[in-house]
Design a protein around this motif. Structure first.
Motif, PDB file in Angstrom:
ATOM      1  N   LEU A 126     -62.406 -89.548  12.032  1.00 56.22           N
ATOM      2  CA  LEU A 126     -63.673 -89.234  11.362  1.00 56.22           C
ATOM      3  C   LEU A 126     -63.864 -90.095  10.107  1.00 56.22           C
ATOM      4  O   LEU A 126     -64.238 -89.620   9.031  1.00 56.22           O
ATOM      5  N   ALA A 141     -59.654 -85.124  11.508  1.00 60.69           N
ATOM      6  CA  ALA A 141     -60.245 -85.880  10.401  1.00 60.69           C
ATOM      7  C   ALA A 141     -59.121 -86.517   9.579  1.00 60.69           C
ATOM      8  O   ALA A 141     -58.977 -86.256   8.378  1.00 60.69           O
ATOM      9  N   PHE A 174     -59.217 -87.914   6.028  1.00 67.76           N
ATOM     10  CA  PHE A 174     -59.266 -87.050   4.848  1.00 67.76           C
ATOM     11  C   PHE A 174     -57.867 -86.838   4.243  1.00 67.76           C
ATOM     12  O   PHE A 174     -57.741 -86.166   3.221  1.00 67.76           O
ATOM     13  N   SER A 214     -65.123 -88.303   0.583  1.00 64.55           N
ATOM     14  CA  SER A 214     -65.108 -88.422   2.052  1.00 64.55           C
ATOM     15  C   SER A 214     -65.982 -87.333   2.669  1.00 64.55           C
ATOM     16  O   SER A 214     -66.689 -87.574   3.653  1.00 64.55           O
ATOM     17  N   TYR A 215     -65.925 -86.135   2.078  1.00 65.56           N
ATOM     18  CA  TYR A 215     -66.712 -85.028   2.624  1.00 65.56           C
ATOM     19  C   TYR A 215     -68.203 -85.327   2.510  1.00 65.56           C
ATOM     20  O   TYR A 215     -68.966 -85.152   3.463  1.00 65.56           O
ATOM     21  N   ARG A 237     -69.226 -87.968   4.954  1.00 63.81           N
ATOM     22  CA  ARG A 237     -68.787 -87.777   6.347  1.00 63.81           C
ATOM     23  C   ARG A 237     -69.927 -88.148   7.288  1.00 63.81           C
ATOM     24  O   ARG A 237     -71.110 -87.952   6.954  1.00 63.81           O
TER      25      ARG A 237
END
Ligand code: NAP
Length: 349
Positions: A229, A251, A254, A269-270, A273
């Motif tokens: 991801l 993911a 992360f 990163s969130y 995303r």
């Protein structure tokens, strides 16, 4: 009669540095349980997320990490004697946490005889990653002969088992890895063509995917398997052919390189995303599926068929890249966290 065991325990999730080895009593097996003397513990990337407190299924408070191990049957609790197992049999155990232990009690429904002829270490490398690969490829994506399948982290534990299953199905894999040495491994040991193995890169990734598709004489991927991801998600998703599907199951991007999560990077990163527009998916005839195998814990009656499917499609022992002593669990986790391992990391008791 109760006995003792050694476990790796965290007083609470949040940092890999909280792992402590402790000796503690293990109770007699309860109703429907079998006591297993552990020979080898299989490590999973999820163990890192659990230790860091980033895995939602992680127990609150003190817990023992670990989703799988191999060991020998020692004794039976009430109702477990009819399981068909005998003391001394080697079994593979799935655990919803708790496998970093020298002994444990497991419900019979989570035990399977280790494949004949496999070592304890090989059997400990099998279940979680193999079932993950099988579940993504077979019941979800329904990959068939000739399908072109992009496999992210293809030299990892799940990745190598995915390649084995795809080979049996007659599919055509395009493998993505993070490092050149993994690329060489896949070409030299898994028989992949030079043009079918890419090292992940940020800038030209889309163009590299186009080259790989051209080498397969394909217009798009039939399936993308992604547990990273990261920045590679979107270029791959956009290259799904009509009716193609992406299966998302992790993911890894992360993950931090430190004992604790790197919260600023995590937040970044969130926020960044990848997002998918459902309307565009309709227009392009593409789909996205996602799963966490932990749900199977609640549906243990489906495990025998899943194992049977895996055994049929990937009959050989999985590749074990590193075996460390049980006492070195923190080092083994660090090794996995470094992102350089090939195949499975196993602790030997
Ligand atoms: N949903 C489920 O039920 C389920 C079950 C099992 C596993 N998984 C997921 O599947 C993936 C593979 O699991 P695995 O246990 O087989 O692990 P693995 O693939 O053996 O190791 C993880 C790999 O992730 C890649 N990676 C990408 N970004 C990374 C980062 N920031 N730090 C470290 N590694 C990074 C590395 O390979 P490359 O650099 O070569 O890509 C690394 O080797 C993981 O994301 C895991 O969480 C999901």
């Amino acid at each position: 009669m109760g006995t003792h065991r050694v476990v790796w325990r965290l007083d609470r999730a949040g940092s890999i540095d909280r792992l402590r080895q402790v000796e503690e009593p293990v109770p007699d097996p309860g109703t429907g349980e079998v006591r297993v003397r552990v020979e080898a513990v299989g490590l999973n990337f999820a163990d890192l997320f659990a230790a860091q407190g980033l895995y939602s299924a992680t127990p609150k408070g003190s817990f023992i990490p670990g989703l799988e191990c191999t060991g020998v049957v020692e004794s039976f609790g009430p109702g477990a004697v009819d399981s068909g197992l005998a003391p001394g049999d080697r079994v593979v155990a799935l655990t919803r946490f708790g496998a970093y232990a020298t002994r444990l009690n497991v419900g019979v429904e989570y035990l399977r005889r280790a494949p004949p002829g496999w070592s304890a270490v090989q059997a400990a490398a099998w279940a979680v990653q193999g079932l993950t690969a099988w579940y993504a490829i077979v019941p979800l994506a329904r990959v068939g002969a000739g399908d072109v399948v992009l496999v992210q982290s293809a030299a990892g534990g799940v990745g190598l088992q995915a390649l084995a299953i795809l080979a049996t199905l007659g599919a055509r894999p395009v493998a993505v890895v993070g490092r050149e040495e993994k690329r060489r491994f896949l070409i030299e040991h898994c028989g992949l063509a030079e043009s079918s193995v890419l090292v992940r890169e940020r800038r030209q990734f889309g163009a590299r995917l186009d080259d790989a598709l051209a080498a397969c004489d394909a217009k798009g991927f039939d399936c993308v398997l992604d547990a990273v991801l990261g920045p590679g998600f979107r270029p791959a998703f956009e290259r799904l052919r009509p009716e193609g599907c992406c299966v998302l199951y992790g993911a890894a991007d992360f993950m931090s390189r430190s004992a604790r999560p790197n919260y600023p990077r995590l937040a970044w990163s969130y926020l960044r995303r990848p997002r998918v527009d459902p309307l565009a998916m309709i227009a392009a005839n593409r789909s996205l599926m996602a799963f966490n195998l932990i749900w199977l814990w609640e549906r243990a009656e489906r495990l025998p068929a899943a194992y049977a499917g895996l055994e049929r499609l990937a009959p050989d022992p999985p590749h074990v890249g590193a075996v460390l002593p049980f006492d070195d669990a923190p080092s083994a986790l660090r090794l996995l966290q470094g992102g350089g391992t090939i195949g499975k990391v196993v602790l030997e008791v």
